[in-house]
Write a protein that holds these residues in place. Structure first.
Motif, PDB file in Angstrom:
ATOM      1  N   PRO A  10      11.505 -11.941 -10.236  1.00  0.00           N
ATOM      2  CA  PRO A  10      10.116 -11.463 -10.300  1.00  0.00           C
ATOM      3  C   PRO A  10      10.053  -9.995 -10.711  1.00  0.00           C
ATOM      4  N   HIS A  11       8.975  -9.637 -11.397  1.00  0.00           N
ATOM      5  CA  HIS A  11       8.814  -8.250 -11.847  1.00  0.00           C
ATOM      6  C   HIS A  11       8.698  -7.339 -10.637  1.00  0.00           C
ATOM      7  N   PRO A  12       9.366  -6.170 -10.662  1.00  0.00           N
ATOM      8  CA  PRO A  12       9.297  -5.245  -9.523  1.00  0.00           C
ATOM      9  C   PRO A  12       7.872  -4.747  -9.278  1.00  0.00           C
ATOM     10  N   LEU A  13       7.464  -4.747  -8.026  1.00  0.00           N
ATOM     11  CA  LEU A  13       6.129  -4.325  -7.632  1.00  0.00           C
ATOM     12  C   LEU A  13       6.228  -3.312  -6.497  1.00  0.00           C
ATOM     13  N   ALA A  14       5.437  -2.254  -6.587  1.00  0.00           N
ATOM     14  CA  ALA A  14       5.373  -1.255  -5.521  1.00  0.00           C
ATOM     15  C   ALA A  14       4.101  -1.461  -4.709  1.00  0.00           C
ATOM     16  N   LEU A  15       4.171  -1.139  -3.425  1.00  0.00           N
ATOM     17  CA  LEU A  15       3.013  -1.262  -2.548  1.00  0.00           C
ATOM     18  C   LEU A  15       1.964  -0.204  -2.885  1.00  0.00           C
ATOM     19  N   ILE A  16       0.698  -0.549  -2.629  1.00  0.00           N
ATOM     20  CA  ILE A  16      -0.409   0.393  -2.760  1.00  0.00           C
ATOM     21  C   ILE A  16      -1.042   0.534  -1.379  1.00  0.00           C
ATOM     22  N   PRO A  63      11.163  -1.146  -1.226  1.00  0.00           N
ATOM     23  CA  PRO A  63      10.083  -0.629  -0.375  1.00  0.00           C
ATOM     24  C   PRO A  63      10.621   0.044   0.873  1.00  0.00           C
ATOM     25  N   GLY A  64       9.752   0.801   1.521  1.00  0.00           N
ATOM     26  CA  GLY A  64      10.122   1.441   2.768  1.00  0.00           C
ATOM     27  C   GLY A  64      10.424   0.434   3.864  1.00  0.00           C
ATOM     28  N   ASP A  65      11.029   0.919   4.939  1.00  0.00           N
ATOM     29  CA  ASP A  65      11.439   0.078   6.068  1.00  0.00           C
ATOM     30  C   ASP A  65      12.453  -0.980   5.647  1.00  0.00           C
ATOM     31  N   ILE A 140      10.854   3.590  -2.534  1.00  0.00           N
ATOM     32  CA  ILE A 140       9.526   4.179  -2.707  1.00  0.00           C
ATOM     33  C   ILE A 140       8.590   3.630  -1.643  1.00  0.00           C
ATOM     34  N   ALA A 141       7.824   4.528  -1.026  1.00  0.00           N
ATOM     35  CA  ALA A 141       6.817   4.133  -0.044  1.00  0.00           C
ATOM     36  C   ALA A 141       5.561   3.661  -0.775  1.00  0.00           C
ATOM     37  N   ALA A 142       4.551   3.269  -0.007  1.00  0.00           N
ATOM     38  CA  ALA A 142       3.288   2.823  -0.601  1.00  0.00           C
ATOM     39  C   ALA A 142       2.633   3.958  -1.387  1.00  0.00           C
ATOM     40  N   PRO A 223       4.759   7.690   4.814  1.00  0.00           N
ATOM     41  CA  PRO A 223       6.168   8.067   4.945  1.00  0.00           C
ATOM     42  C   PRO A 223       7.093   6.958   4.443  1.00  0.00           C
ATOM     43  N   LEU A 224       8.337   7.345   4.194  1.00  0.00           N
ATOM     44  CA  LEU A 224       9.359   6.416   3.702  1.00  0.00           C
ATOM     45  C   LEU A 224      10.523   6.417   4.684  1.00  0.00           C
ATOM     46  N   LYS A 225      10.917   5.235   5.133  1.00  0.00           N
ATOM     47  CA  LYS A 225      12.046   5.092   6.044  1.00  0.00           C
ATOM     48  C   LYS A 225      13.020   4.081   5.455  1.00  0.00           C
TER      49      LYS A 225
END
Length: 236
Positions: A10-16, A63-65, A140-142, A223-225
């Motif tokens: 699947p194409h990479p997707l970042a959270l919003i 994604p984070g976490d 990358i975080a949201a 934040p990013l964890k």
């Protein structure tokens, strides 16, 4: 009709942030040595030379976490906390004063680096690709949209490892700020919706080991964890 011989992931997707929608990631551009103190710790002159860029595959995002495996062929795996620009509009040879019109939003990111591989390549005058562009190297975080939070021009950026502060600076310390970076890059490549620009890291980069927990914060952003896991069995 032509048929593909296999199906790609699947194409990479970042959270919003605050949305069920996702940001489809096209290309990742990273700015090198964009904080003076970091340039000095890497043994380089921090004078305001034109910015330079390297790239990562879109599927390097995570994604984070998340837990990311310790990568193969390195014994010096480094964190680099970064402000990330998410591009939402197309633009080529954009004037500096118009550059921020291309921005969809901003996020907290990490440019994870196989430092030993990068420095060996640098000393030999070779590309950095294997030191910078590898799986799970661009957490990358949201993304917080400009509509929701405006533009980022200043504010603290901080990274901790297991609760201990390792990097701390202000976004205002960027040698090339966001609009200058966008305008300069757009002279060489038409920027497209889905592009991400990692804007550089402050001083204080250093190694992490399996079990370490990295947390990155930038004022006003999610934040990013990220936790470092063991090396994948196939590479052990």
């Amino acid at each position: 009709m032509m048929t593909a011989i296999f199906t790609l992931p699947p194409h990479p997707l970042a959270l919003i942030e605050g949305s069920d929608e996702r940001f489809p990631v096209g290309r990742i551009f990273c700015v090198g040595r964009n904080y003076a103190a970091h340039a000095r710790e890497m043994g380089k002159d921090p004078d305001r030379d034109p910015p330079f860029f390297f790239t990562k595959f879109a599927n390097a995002i995570v994604p984070g976490d998340s837990t990311v495996p310790y990568p193969p062929e390195t014994a010096n795996y480094h964190y680099e906390a970064e402000l990330v620009i998410a591009i939402g509009q197309e633009g080529a040879a954009v004037a500096t004063e118009d550059a921020l019109d291309l921005v969809f939003g901003y996020a907290v990111g990490l440019d994870m680096t196989r430092r030993d591989i990068q420095l060996d390549a640098r000393e030999k005058g070779r590309p950095w690709d294997l030191g910078k562009n590898f799986a799970w190297s661009a957490p990358i975080a949201a993304i917080r949209t400009v509509q929701d939070g405006g533009h980022i021009t200043s504010g603290p950026i901080r990274l901790t490892v297991n609760g201990e502060v390792k990097q701390e600076a202000d976004i205002a310390d960027l040698i090339w700020d966001c609009q200058e970076t966008i305008a300069y890059l757009s002279r060489f490549e038409r920027l497209l919706p889905g592009d991400l620009i990692y804007t550089g890291t402050p001083a204080g980069v250093g190694p992490v080991q399996p079990g370490d927990v990295m947390e990155v914060t930038i004022a006003g952003l999610a934040p990013l964890k990220v936790t470092v896991g063991p090396r994948e069995a196939a590479f052990a």
